[in-house]
Motif scaffolding. Structure first.
Motif, short mmCIF file in Angstrom:
data_model
loop_
_atom_site.label_atom_id
_atom_site.label_comp_id
_atom_site.label_asym_id
_atom_site.label_seq_id
_atom_site.Cartn_x
_atom_site.Cartn_y
_atom_site.Cartn_z
N ASN A 212 10.14 8.13 1.94
CA ASN A 212 9.89 8.18 0.50
C ASN A 212 8.90 9.29 0.11
O ASN A 212 8.25 9.21 -0.93
N GLY A 213 8.81 10.31 0.98
CA GLY A 213 8.07 11.52 0.64
C GLY A 213 6.56 11.44 0.78
O GLY A 213 5.84 12.25 0.18
N VAL A 214 6.07 10.47 1.57
CA VAL A 214 4.62 10.34 1.77
C VAL A 214 4.29 10.59 3.24
O VAL A 214 4.79 9.89 4.13
N ALA B 279 3.73 5.82 -2.95
CA ALA B 279 4.99 6.49 -3.36
C ALA B 279 5.18 6.42 -4.87
O ALA B 279 5.55 7.42 -5.51
N ASP B 280 4.89 5.26 -5.46
CA ASP B 280 5.09 5.08 -6.92
C ASP B 280 4.13 5.92 -7.75
O ASP B 280 4.42 6.23 -8.91
N ASN B 281 2.98 6.26 -7.16
CA ASN B 281 1.97 6.98 -7.94
C ASN B 281 1.81 8.45 -7.54
O ASN B 281 0.80 9.08 -7.84
N GLY B 282 2.80 8.96 -6.84
CA GLY B 282 2.85 10.40 -6.58
C GLY B 282 1.92 10.91 -5.49
O GLY B 282 1.64 12.11 -5.42
N PHE B 283 1.46 10.03 -4.59
CA PHE B 283 0.63 10.50 -3.47
C PHE B 283 1.53 11.14 -2.42
O PHE B 283 2.59 10.60 -2.09
N LYS B 284 1.09 12.29 -1.92
CA LYS B 284 1.88 13.00 -0.92
C LYS B 284 1.32 12.82 0.50
O LYS B 284 2.00 13.10 1.48
N LEU B 285 0.06 12.36 0.57
CA LEU B 285 -0.58 12.20 1.89
C LEU B 285 -1.44 10.95 1.89
O LEU B 285 -2.22 10.71 0.96
N ILE B 286 -1.29 10.14 2.94
CA ILE B 286 -2.19 9.01 3.19
C ILE B 286 -2.95 9.31 4.48
O ILE B 286 -2.35 9.67 5.50
N VAL B 287 -4.28 9.20 4.42
CA VAL B 287 -5.09 9.25 5.64
C VAL B 287 -5.50 7.81 5.91
O VAL B 287 -6.26 7.21 5.15
N LYS C 260 4.44 1.27 12.56
CA LYS C 260 5.59 2.19 12.62
C LYS C 260 6.56 1.99 11.44
O LYS C 260 6.99 2.96 10.81
N ASP C 261 6.89 0.71 11.13
CA ASP C 261 7.88 0.47 10.08
C ASP C 261 7.38 0.93 8.70
O ASP C 261 8.10 1.55 7.93
N LYS C 262 6.10 0.69 8.40
CA LYS C 262 5.53 1.08 7.09
C LYS C 262 5.43 2.61 6.98
O LYS C 262 5.71 3.19 5.92
N ILE C 263 5.05 3.24 8.09
CA ILE C 263 4.90 4.71 8.06
C ILE C 263 6.27 5.38 8.02
O ILE C 263 6.46 6.43 7.38
N THR C 264 7.27 4.75 8.65
CA THR C 264 8.65 5.24 8.56
C THR C 264 9.13 5.17 7.10
O THR C 264 9.71 6.13 6.57
N GLY D 223 0.81 -1.22 0.00
CA GLY D 223 0.00 0.00 0.00
C GLY D 223 0.84 1.27 0.00
O GLY D 223 0.58 2.20 -0.78
N VAL D 224 1.87 1.31 0.85
CA VAL D 224 2.70 2.53 0.91
C VAL D 224 3.57 2.65 -0.35
O VAL D 224 3.83 3.75 -0.83
N GLU D 225 3.99 1.50 -0.91
CA GLU D 225 4.75 1.56 -2.16
C GLU D 225 3.87 2.05 -3.31
O GLU D 225 4.33 2.82 -4.17
N TYR D 226 2.60 1.62 -3.30
CA TYR D 226 1.67 2.10 -4.32
C TYR D 226 1.54 3.62 -4.25
O TYR D 226 1.56 4.32 -5.26
#
Length: 574
Positions: A165-167, A139-147, A156-160, A134-137
């Protein structure tokens, strides 16, 4: 048959009961019911009987709410790509439908080029919560914010990784956090944080998302009237996530049911139709009628079907989605039934499992989508903390369920050395572990449960509000009692006991399983009672004609246009 214990709620102070009888002009029985629910004065009663949206807490009382609104506002104003991420269960899908649906309709005005998407992880490919995929998707597709909604507090590890990677992340969760190890999100909205002074701790994930939208609307001067129709989704999450229906949840549930009964969204309307739900919707109908269908999408195939159903405003499309979900639910029932049978046989054929204080079962072939349901079914038979495990991506994945009064999350936490990850609540949790650790985990979990569980927690109980005479049950009594709804955890449908009742006529078998009897007490009218699945345990015994005690709830039965009060039996003691 395991005999059930009837546990009576403490009787409130006579002074409080007398005061309520006098100030609200109620019978002592109804005043007692109110006092047992913490309603002890005229003002309390007024607020309780007349829920009002003004009783909702100010959203900015929640820790990090100001930061969350600021980051969300910036993302919207700068047309950043935003990914609304939710889990695949009822709470997660209703959260996404609420948050994404509101922003899409009122902030982006349904434009096709809105920089807004939603994402639900695949239960089988990605597992519970925020996934690496999900987080790679994002980053790869230019999302800057995940709610993230209904998940994220333990990621913690996924959000880190996302941050590196700029998200950015705004976490909206209601699960217990590890306060010493919070993820590096821009904002973490979770009323269960130890440093959060929000007055109500028991919101659902959808409820936390709703509070963020409420705060955003307040900041931007958007009328709350646009947000209120989403309460039909919030009440669906409240009902199905089995959170206490008190305080803020009770207010949102009250108005959500109102919405559901007067003007439900197209998808829920289609779902109610496909589930053949008639009459007024209440918490029970949502839990057993809508919940399993919404859940079935993520259990059997993918929860996108559920979110699309909840979002659509096209009636024809809604009926198509509802039919697909109905088919998923039928498939789910078949799996649930066959796996439960296998699980019960495993217990019955193993003396060690039969005599244990807990149940931990593993079968690599079991369908991951129904193991939580199977755990609940095992508890119905053996009444002890239960974990059902299956194989997923080379690991064991499990669902835990508990019995009243026992904190299964804490018990699992004590076994953390054997786990890859875990998360959840007092009565339900999810976990994963290496296949090589299953037996070690089983032994440790049994040791923890044996040490902590009280003997009485291992036998089923029914919590009884009070003893009453059948003569007290009138239409007026039931009408006032019904105004104490919506009923649910911590405000359950009142349960009564009447002693020394007599059969009036012979007991009747319905479909050879269910019991129908007419009873009366000295000086009372006769009442019809229905007991589901009670023929085997009580039919023969009742034929002897001895007086007996009944434990029951009261409901209205409608037959051929006529309404009458009927008692729904929970247990009988001869």
């Amino acid at each position: 048959m395991t005999e059930k214990r009837w546990i009576y709620k403490p009787y409130p102070s006579q002074n409080i009961v007398d005061e309520l009888v006098k100030s609200i002009n109620l019978s002592p029985e109804l005043a007692t019911l109110l006092a047992q629910r913490g309603v002890t004065s005229f003002d309390n009663a007024k607020a309780f009987f007349r829920p009002d949206l003004s009783q909702l807490h100010h959203p900015f009382l929640m820790k990090d709410m100001d930061i969350a609104v600021e980051r969300l506002s910036a993302a919207i104003e700068n047309r950043e790509k935003i990914l609304i991420y939710g889990d695949y269960d009822v709470d997660g899908t209703t959260s996404v439908a609420t948050f994404y649906g509101f922003l899409k309709k009122y902030i982006y005005e349904n434009t096709e080029d809105s920089p807004l998407e939603f994402y639900i992880p695949d239960r089988y490919q990605e597992g519970y919560g925020v996934s690496q995929k999900g987080v790679e998707y994002a980053a790869d597709n230019g999302f800057k914010l995940i709610v993230s909604l209904d998940c994220g507090i333990k990621s913690k590890d996924k959000i880190t990784w996302a941050k590196e990677n700029g998200v950015d992340f705004i976490v909206c969760d209601h699960h217990r956090p590890d306060d010493n190890d919070l993820p590096p999100a821009v904002a973490i909205l979770d009323p269960k944080r130890s440093d959060c002074e929000y007055p109500f701790k028991e919101l659902t994930g959808c409820g936390v998302g709703f509070k963020l939208l409420q705060a955003y609307c307040l900041t931007k001067g958007i009328s709350q009237e646009f947000l209120l129709p989403y309460l039909d989704l919030v009440v669906t999450s409240i009902s199905c996530d089995i959170v206490p229906i008190v305080g803020e949840n009770r207010v949102m549930a009250f108005f959500g049911l109102k919405q559901l009964n007067s003007n439900p969204r197209t998808g829920l309307k289609a779902l109610m139709r496909s589930a053949s739900l008639e009459g007024q919707m209440d918490i029970t109908k949502v839990v057993f009628g809508l919940g399993p269908r919404i859940n079935a999408a993520g259990r059997i195939k993918h929860a996108y079907d559920a979110v699309n159903l909840l979002l659509t405003e096209n009636e024809e499309e809604a009926l198509e989605f509802a039919a697909i979900i109905g088919k998923h639910n039928t498939d789910r029932k078949g799996l649930d039934s066959s796996i439960t049978q296998e699980a019960l046989e495993m217990i019955e054929e193993n003396a060690g499992l039969l005599n244990a204080k807990s149940t931990v079962l593993f079968n690599k072939e079991w369908h991951k989508g129904v193991i939580g349901i199977v755990a609940s079914r095992c508890i119905e038979k053996y009444h002890r903390p239960t974990i059902i495990l299956t194989e997923s991506h080379g690991q064991a994945a499990g669902s835990a369920r508990s019995v009243p009064g026992f904190d299964v999350y804490e018990a699992i936490e004590e076994c953390a050395e054997h786990l890859i990850q875990f998360g959840g609540h007092t009565f339900a949790a999810g976990l994963s572990l290496e296949l090589s650790q299953i037996e070690f985990f089983r032994q440790k979990f049994e040791e923890v449960v044996s040490r902590k569980i009280l003997p009485e927690q291992l036998s089923p109980m029914i919590e009884v509000d009070m003893k009453i005479n059948l003569g007290e049950i009138t239409e007026k009594f039931h009408r006032i009692m019904s105004q104490m709804s919506p009923f649910g955890p911590q405000n359950m449908t009142p349960v009564f006991v009447s002693e020394n009742v007599q059969l009036y006529g012979n007991p009747v078998k319905m479909k050879e399983k269910h019991l129908k009897i007419n009873v009366l007490q000295q000086g009372s009218p006769a009442f019809t009672c229905v007991g589901f699945g009670m023929v085997e345990d009580f039919y023969e015994e009742l034929l002897h004609g001895n007086p007996f005690s009944i434990c029951y709830t009261i409901e209205v039965n409608e037959w051929q246009g006529k309404k009458s009060l009927q008692l729904m039996l929970k247990d009988i003691k001869v």
